[in-house]
Design an enzyme around this catalytic site. Structure first.
Site, PDB file in Angstrom:
ATOM      1  N   SER A 255      52.868 -24.651 -22.792  1.00  0.00           N
ATOM      2  CA  SER A 255      51.909 -25.346 -21.936  1.00  0.00           C
ATOM      3  C   SER A 255      51.194 -26.410 -22.753  1.00  0.00           C
ATOM      4  CB  SER A 255      50.898 -24.365 -21.367  1.00  0.00           C
ATOM      5  OG  SER A 255      49.884 -24.120 -22.323  1.00  0.00           O
ATOM      6  N   LYS A 256      50.387 -27.180 -22.069  1.00  0.00           N
ATOM      7  CA  LYS A 256      49.628 -28.271 -22.705  1.00  0.00           C
ATOM      8  C   LYS A 256      48.839 -27.816 -23.932  1.00  0.00           C
ATOM      9  CE  LYS A 256      48.728 -31.708 -19.161  1.00  0.00           C
ATOM     10  NZ  LYS A 256      48.866 -31.201 -17.798  1.00  0.00           N
ATOM     11  N   ARG A 257      48.465 -26.553 -23.938  1.00  0.00           N
ATOM     12  CA  ARG A 257      47.688 -26.058 -25.088  1.00  0.00           C
ATOM     13  C   ARG A 257      48.469 -26.168 -26.389  1.00  0.00           C
ATOM     14  NH1 ARG A 257      47.252 -20.737 -24.970  1.00  0.00           N
ATOM     15  NH2 ARG A 257      48.619 -20.598 -23.162  1.00  0.00           N
TER      16      ARG A 257
END
Ligand code: GLU
Length: 495
Positions: A255-257
């Site tokens: 994910s973007k994290r």
């Protein structure tokens, strides 16, 4: 394997920029089509108008083009099975929904949103889930009453109340579900738009799709789709649900994290499409236990579904960076130079044409090639070749274990030496500067460090003598003189 000619599709919903997971799905479909001499179709699943995003569609086309995943049928190119955007096919879905109702496989449901919300709430307390099938058992009279009230119904699938639905997936094996666990899903909404399930099945059939390769988050939809195929009496395509892409550590979904996850991010960061393709192919597919680098042609030759792993694969940014370096080192000088142009132009605020005309562009390639992990690295590494405005703190000029005065003197002596040097070549520069270091009682590294900062503005830069040669005597002398000026106040303070 079906004996029909291979037709596969990538069927994204344009709700956001293309994610690397979507790109991998597109790639596997594309490779499969190319491997089998089949057809790769792009279909836009845009029936959810609340989530539709026109920018996402542009991004999709651009990203696929950048990756070199050309589609044989679809938007912009056309084909015999169009239109290829679902929003342009509403009448087709309406026709098939009506047909199912007529044949007794589906029914009109007049329940109001309020009623549906109420049963949802009641169910939340109990065991049962989903719609309570109220309208499945309406009498003709009740139906006529609803119609008379002008209520526009939705169409729901009449899921068998008993029995099981079984399907096979070439990656995941065979799954069986009890029909009792499935609810009577909506096929057509009251605004005339189909749900994903109806549109997806109708289109896969009408477009003669032979193999469905998509992310395994769609696996739970398959029993419903199978029931639909059976209701229509259509052949069920071969399923291959691709394993999810995990974070670099393998814990949780990517994910973007964890970093950039959109194809455009990697393009803007200066990853090569060749590297991206090779890398994505290997996230979830392997040919043997060792080969990492595959050209596009090799991928086409080797790719098949039996190499796709069942277990999820981690997305390693480090591996991608390594692979990108490999591909950068393989590029011909002119090709690499040309690919660097937009990055330099953007980084330096110059026109691309202005960068392209600069002699340095081609000349620096051998100096920088080994040091580039991505194309954007060129800006930090080599901006000083293209701009006269180099700035740095005076302290940067003072080499370790020397004083400002030592370095000021080193700059003055270097200036004098290089002004007179008969020839400005890498060998003559190196020999002259090494003996100057001796004379000054400095280590070669110390003197070179001072000169490097003076001409590049940084401590880490491409090899020094090549840099000096390419900058040329005039620029080197003026930068050394300027550095001497930068040090003057510091030296003054120390005296
Ligand atoms: N429109 C779905 C998506 O956005 C397609 C799923 C499928 O390939 O069936 O991923």
């Amino acid at each position: 394997m079906s004996d029909r000619p291979v037709r596969v599709r990538f069927a994204p919903s344009p709700t956001g920029y293309l994610h690397v997971g979507g790109a991998r799905t597109a790639l596997y479909n594309w490779l499969f089509a190319r491997h089998h001499g089949g057809t790769f179709i792009l279909r836009i699943e845009d029936t959810d108008r609340t989530r539709y995003n026109a920018e996402a569609l542009e991004d999709l086309f651009e990203s696929l083009r950048w990756l070199g995943l050309d589609w044989d049928e679809g938007p912009l190119v056309g084909g015999d099975y169009g239109p290829y955007a679902q929003s342009e096919r509403l009448e087709i879905y309406q026709h098939y929904a009506r047909q199912l109702v007529k044949e007794g496989y589906a029914y009109y449901c007049y329940c109001s949103p309020e009623r549906l919300a109420r049963i949802r709430k009641e169910h939340a307390r109990g065991q049962q889930t989903g719609y309570d099938r109220h309208c499945r058992y309406l009498t003709a009279k009740q139906r006529a009453d609803y119609e008379a009230q002008g209520i526009v119904p939705v169409v729901r699938l009449k899921v068998p109340l008993e029995g099981q639905t079984t399907f096979h997936d070439v990656i995941r094996g065979t799954t069986t579900v009890d029909n009792a666990t499935l609810d009577d899903l909506v096929l057509l909404k009251s605004d005339g738009f189909p749900t994903y399930h109806l549109a997806n099945v109708v289109d896969d059939h009408l477009m003669e799709i032979t193999h469905i390769m998509r992310g395994d988050e769609w696996l739970p939809s398959v029993p419903r789709h199978v029931l639909l195929y059976q209701a229509f009496g259509w052949e069920i395509p071969i399923y291959a649900h691709l394993p999810v892409i995990l974070s670099p550590t393998g814990k949780g979904k990517l994910s973007k994290r964890h970093g950039g996850v959109e194809v455009r991010y990697f393009r803007e960061q200066g990853y090569l499409p060749e590297a991206m393709i090779n890398f994505l192919a290997r996230v979830g597919w392997s040919y043997d236990d060792k080969t990492e680098i595959f050209t596009r042609e090799e991928l086409i030759a080797h790719f098949d579904l039996d190499g796709v792993n069942k277990s999820p694969a981690a997305f390693s940014y480090d591996k991608l960076a390594w692979m990108n370096g490999v591909y950068i080192r393989q590029l011909a000088d002119d090709d690499l130079a040309e690919r660097l142009v937009p990055f330099l132009a953007r980084g330096l605020g110059l026109e691309e044409e202005a960068v392209r005309r600069r002699e340095e562009l081609r000349a620096i390639i051998p100096l920088v090639r080994e040091r580039l992990k991505t194309l954007t690295d060129i800006v930090d590494l080599a901006d000083f070749f293209f701009t006269e405005e180099i700035t740095y703190e005076p302290e940067l000029l003072i080499a370790k274990k020397t004083t400002a005065a030592d370095c000021a003197l080193a700059l003055e002596r270097s200036l004098a030496l290089l002004r007179e040097l008969p020839e400005f070549s890498e060998e003559t520069l190196e020999t002259a500067l090494r003996s100057l270091a001796d004379e000054l009682g400095l280590k070669a590294g110390q003197l070179f460090g001072v000169i490097r900062v003076a001409v590049t503005g940084k401590r880490v830069a491409p090899p020094l003598f090549g840099t000096l040669r390419i900058l040329g005597r005039e620029r080197v002398l003026s930068r050394l003189a300027k550095a001497r000026e930068v040090l003057r106040p510091v030296v003054g303070e120390q005296n």
